[in-house]
Design a protein around this motif. Sequence first.
Motif, PDB file in Angstrom:
ATOM      1  N   UNK A 196     -47.623  50.989 -22.686  1.00 17.61           N
ATOM      2  CA  UNK A 196     -46.579  49.969 -22.751  1.00 17.61           C
ATOM      3  C   UNK A 196     -45.486  50.411 -23.723  1.00 17.61           C
ATOM      4  N   UNK A 197     -44.328  50.766 -23.172  1.00 15.46           N
ATOM      5  CA  UNK A 197     -43.259  51.318 -23.979  1.00 15.46           C
ATOM      6  C   UNK A 197     -42.505  50.314 -24.817  1.00 15.46           C
ATOM      7  N   UNK A 198     -41.896  49.327 -24.174  1.00 18.43           N
ATOM      8  CA  UNK A 198     -41.088  48.343 -24.878  1.00 18.43           C
ATOM      9  C   UNK A 198     -41.918  47.556 -25.891  1.00 18.43           C
ATOM     10  N   UNK A 199     -43.204  47.387 -25.618  1.00 19.86           N
ATOM     11  CA  UNK A 199     -44.078  46.637 -26.518  1.00 19.86           C
ATOM     12  C   UNK A 199     -44.368  47.386 -27.813  1.00 19.86           C
ATOM     13  N   UNK A 200     -43.954  48.664 -27.885  1.00 22.94           N
ATOM     14  CA  UNK A 200     -44.178  49.436 -29.104  1.00 22.94           C
ATOM     15  C   UNK A 200     -45.006  50.680 -28.883  1.00 22.94           C
ATOM     16  N   UNK A 201     -44.971  51.225 -27.652  1.00 23.72           N
ATOM     17  CA  UNK A 201     -45.740  52.415 -27.266  1.00 23.72           C
ATOM     18  C   UNK A 201     -47.230  52.145 -27.482  1.00 23.72           C
ATOM     19  N   UNK A 202     -47.732  51.152 -26.786  1.00 23.38           N
ATOM     20  CA  UNK A 202     -49.135  50.754 -26.886  1.00 23.38           C
ATOM     21  C   UNK A 202     -49.980  51.545 -25.895  1.00 23.38           C
ATOM     22  N   UNK A 203     -50.946  52.274 -26.405  1.00 18.49           N
ATOM     23  CA  UNK A 203     -51.865  53.060 -25.578  1.00 18.49           C
ATOM     24  C   UNK A 203     -53.136  52.241 -25.381  1.00 18.49           C
ATOM     25  N   UNK A 204     -53.598  52.060 -24.144  1.00 16.73           N
ATOM     26  CA  UNK A 204     -54.806  51.255 -23.928  1.00 16.73           C
ATOM     27  C   UNK A 204     -56.038  51.957 -24.466  1.00 16.73           C
ATOM     28  N   UNK A 205     -57.119  51.216 -24.718  1.00 18.46           N
ATOM     29  CA  UNK A 205     -58.345  51.841 -25.230  1.00 18.46           C
ATOM     30  C   UNK A 205     -58.929  52.822 -24.215  1.00 18.46           C
ATOM     31  N   UNK A 206     -59.653  53.830 -24.686  1.00 17.53           N
ATOM     32  CA  UNK A 206     -60.282  54.792 -23.775  1.00 17.53           C
ATOM     33  C   UNK A 206     -61.151  54.068 -22.750  1.00 17.53           C
ATOM     34  N   UNK A 207     -61.057  54.523 -21.510  1.00 17.52           N
ATOM     35  CA  UNK A 207     -61.853  53.932 -20.440  1.00 17.52           C
ATOM     36  C   UNK A 207     -61.169  52.790 -19.719  1.00 17.52           C
ATOM     37  N   UNK A 208     -60.062  52.291 -20.266  1.00 13.74           N
ATOM     38  CA  UNK A 208     -59.394  51.152 -19.628  1.00 13.74           C
ATOM     39  C   UNK A 208     -58.808  51.538 -18.272  1.00 13.74           C
ATOM     40  N   UNK A 209     -58.026  52.608 -18.224  1.00 10.46           N
ATOM     41  CA  UNK A 209     -57.413  53.001 -16.952  1.00 10.46           C
ATOM     42  C   UNK A 209     -58.460  53.369 -15.900  1.00 10.46           C
ATOM     43  N   UNK A 210     -59.513  54.151 -16.259  1.00  7.41           N
ATOM     44  CA  UNK A 210     -60.574  54.375 -15.267  1.00  7.41           C
ATOM     45  C   UNK A 210     -61.239  53.072 -14.822  1.00  7.41           C
ATOM     46  N   UNK A 211     -61.370  52.126 -15.754  1.00  6.89           N
ATOM     47  CA  UNK A 211     -61.951  50.834 -15.396  1.00  6.89           C
ATOM     48  C   UNK A 211     -61.081  50.066 -14.425  1.00  6.89           C
ATOM     49  N   UNK A 212     -59.760  50.113 -14.630  1.00  5.03           N
ATOM     50  CA  UNK A 212     -58.836  49.475 -13.694  1.00  5.03           C
ATOM     51  C   UNK A 212     -58.954  50.122 -12.321  1.00  5.03           C
ATOM     52  N   UNK A 213     -59.041  51.444 -12.312  1.00 10.20           N
ATOM     53  CA  UNK A 213     -59.156  52.163 -11.040  1.00 10.20           C
ATOM     54  C   UNK A 213     -60.450  51.781 -10.307  1.00 10.20           C
ATOM     55  N   UNK A 214     -61.544  51.727 -11.019  1.00  8.53           N
ATOM     56  CA  UNK A 214     -62.826  51.378 -10.406  1.00  8.53           C
ATOM     57  C   UNK A 214     -62.820  49.937  -9.884  1.00  8.53           C
ATOM     58  N   UNK A 215     -62.276  49.026 -10.695  1.00 10.43           N
ATOM     59  CA  UNK A 215     -62.247  47.621 -10.297  1.00 10.43           C
ATOM     60  C   UNK A 215     -61.372  47.398  -9.072  1.00 10.43           C
ATOM     61  N   UNK A 216     -60.201  48.018  -9.043  1.00 10.01           N
ATOM     62  CA  UNK A 216     -59.297  47.805  -7.910  1.00 10.01           C
ATOM     63  C   UNK A 216     -59.885  48.387  -6.622  1.00 10.01           C
ATOM     64  N   UNK A 217     -60.565  49.507  -6.723  1.00  5.61           N
ATOM     65  CA  UNK A 217     -61.232  50.058  -5.524  1.00  5.61           C
ATOM     66  C   UNK A 217     -62.342  49.125  -5.057  1.00  5.61           C
ATOM     67  N   UNK A 218     -63.117  48.665  -6.006  1.00 12.34           N
ATOM     68  CA  UNK A 218     -64.264  47.797  -5.710  1.00 12.34           C
ATOM     69  C   UNK A 218     -63.828  46.495  -5.035  1.00 12.34           C
ATOM     70  N   UNK A 219     -62.686  45.945  -5.468  1.00 15.87           N
ATOM     71  CA  UNK A 219     -62.241  44.646  -4.965  1.00 15.87           C
ATOM     72  C   UNK A 219     -61.192  44.740  -3.866  1.00 15.87           C
ATOM     73  N   UNK A 220     -60.853  45.946  -3.431  1.00 13.95           N
ATOM     74  CA  UNK A 220     -59.869  46.093  -2.361  1.00 13.95           C
ATOM     75  C   UNK A 220     -58.478  45.659  -2.773  1.00 13.95           C
ATOM     76  N   UNK A 221     -58.046  46.124  -3.949  1.00 10.45           N
ATOM     77  CA  UNK A 221     -56.763  45.743  -4.545  1.00 10.45           C
ATOM     78  C   UNK A 221     -55.984  47.014  -4.874  1.00 10.45           C
ATOM     79  N   UNK A 222     -54.673  47.004  -4.709  1.00 12.46           N
ATOM     80  CA  UNK A 222     -53.858  48.160  -5.042  1.00 12.46           C
ATOM     81  C   UNK A 222     -53.709  48.303  -6.555  1.00 12.46           C
ATOM     82  N   UNK A 223     -53.820  49.516  -7.045  1.00  6.42           N
ATOM     83  CA  UNK A 223     -53.539  49.835  -8.443  1.00  6.42           C
ATOM     84  C   UNK A 223     -52.136  50.435  -8.470  1.00  6.42           C
ATOM     85  N   UNK A 224     -51.188  49.689  -9.047  1.00  4.99           N
ATOM     86  CA  UNK A 224     -49.790  50.124  -9.130  1.00  4.99           C
ATOM     87  C   UNK A 224     -49.497  50.511 -10.570  1.00  4.99           C
ATOM     88  N   UNK A 225     -49.182  51.779 -10.801  1.00  2.49           N
ATOM     89  CA  UNK A 225     -48.907  52.281 -12.151  1.00  2.49           C
ATOM     90  C   UNK A 225     -47.401  52.422 -12.341  1.00  2.49           C
TER      91      UNK A 225
END
Length: 400
Positions: A196-225
């Motif tokens: 998140x750039x405007x918020x102050x260059x916030x980097x998510x915790x490790x494993x968050x992005x892979x978790x989003x990817x796994x959840x969106x695949x599991x639930x049939x939802x698009x992951x838009x980056x």
Amino acid sequence: MTATEDLIASAEAHSAHNYHPLPVVVASARGAWMTDVEGRRYLDMLAGYSALNFGHGNPRLIEAATEQLGRVTLTSRAFHHDRFAEFCARLARLCGKEMVLPMNTGAEAVETAVKTARKWGYRVKGVPGGRARIVVAANNFHGRTTTIVSFSTDPEARADYGPYTPGFDIVPFGDLGALRDAVTEDTVAVLIEPVQGEAGVLVPPPGYLPGVRELTRERGVLFVADEIQSGLGRTGRTFACEHEDVVPDVYLLGKALGGGVVPVSAVVADADVLGVFRPGEHGSTFGGNPLACAVGLEVVAMLETGEFQQRATELGEHLHAELGLLAGSGKVVEVRGRGLWAGVDIDPSHGTGREISEKLMERGVLVKDTHGSTIRIAPPLVISKEDLDWGLDQLRAVLG
């Protein structure tokens, strides 16, 4: 009255006050340096919020633009032109995807992604008409259109622009549990910035992005980056998602895609996503114009070498090591970021982010503040180590 004061006064009198720029008037720029109307030079440590990843007046990009200016600049999408097919094919390949939908600004790319996700939800996933929902993260910044500010949590961006567009669910950034709870049968997409750039260059915790990817695949939802600010070399990889080996369904690109020359943005995905559009359902007069494609092609060619990603990695490690020393001294509360990109929380006793930015400007360094005492540092990727060190020396001097 100086030339600077005169021009600023004229701007204040004749332009809407939707920005609060630092009191500097730039007249020319090359590489990582800008020169004002008084002839004073400044080190650019913001790079147009990452739109200038390749520096001001990059010779390769200026040559590509100049050559195209002499041929044809605009046809509209009513006709084909000879740069369009190659631009789409090369950008799709860079992203590992099949199709590209070119637009102009980052906000247009986000709006296009919202329409894409909803249409995909109705046509492919089978969500009942009018019920599609998109999950977003708190403290996001995706642009300032009426729909986009409808799912902003920033009062400055959102207040007084209602009624707001429905269909969005906001969860805390980095919280997988909250994201899982928010996804329903009507959810068509999860839209997030990998950093998140405007918020102050916030980097998510490790494993968050892979978790989003796994959840969106599991639930049939698009992951838009939304990689409009984080993508195209800024973090040391072509895309910030790559730091955790994540490939989203949809990339949103902009800023650096136009090389700081022209506005170029794009939605990039496979045919099973972007294939939902039919002629007349979405468009842009200037989107994918010949000049934009010529510049965008050169940007893609430069990124294909890996040179700029490597520079961002090496200089970024040095940047964060030096900023870490400041954090250890107590003058800086926290440093966040990836690659050649940092959010620096200044101890409030030293001043607000605006005050620090003004003091740096007086010493020949240009940065920009956000959210109180935070400043963002994101120089062009072409900056030399010597210039970067000089800029950091000025920050140390300002902090005392």
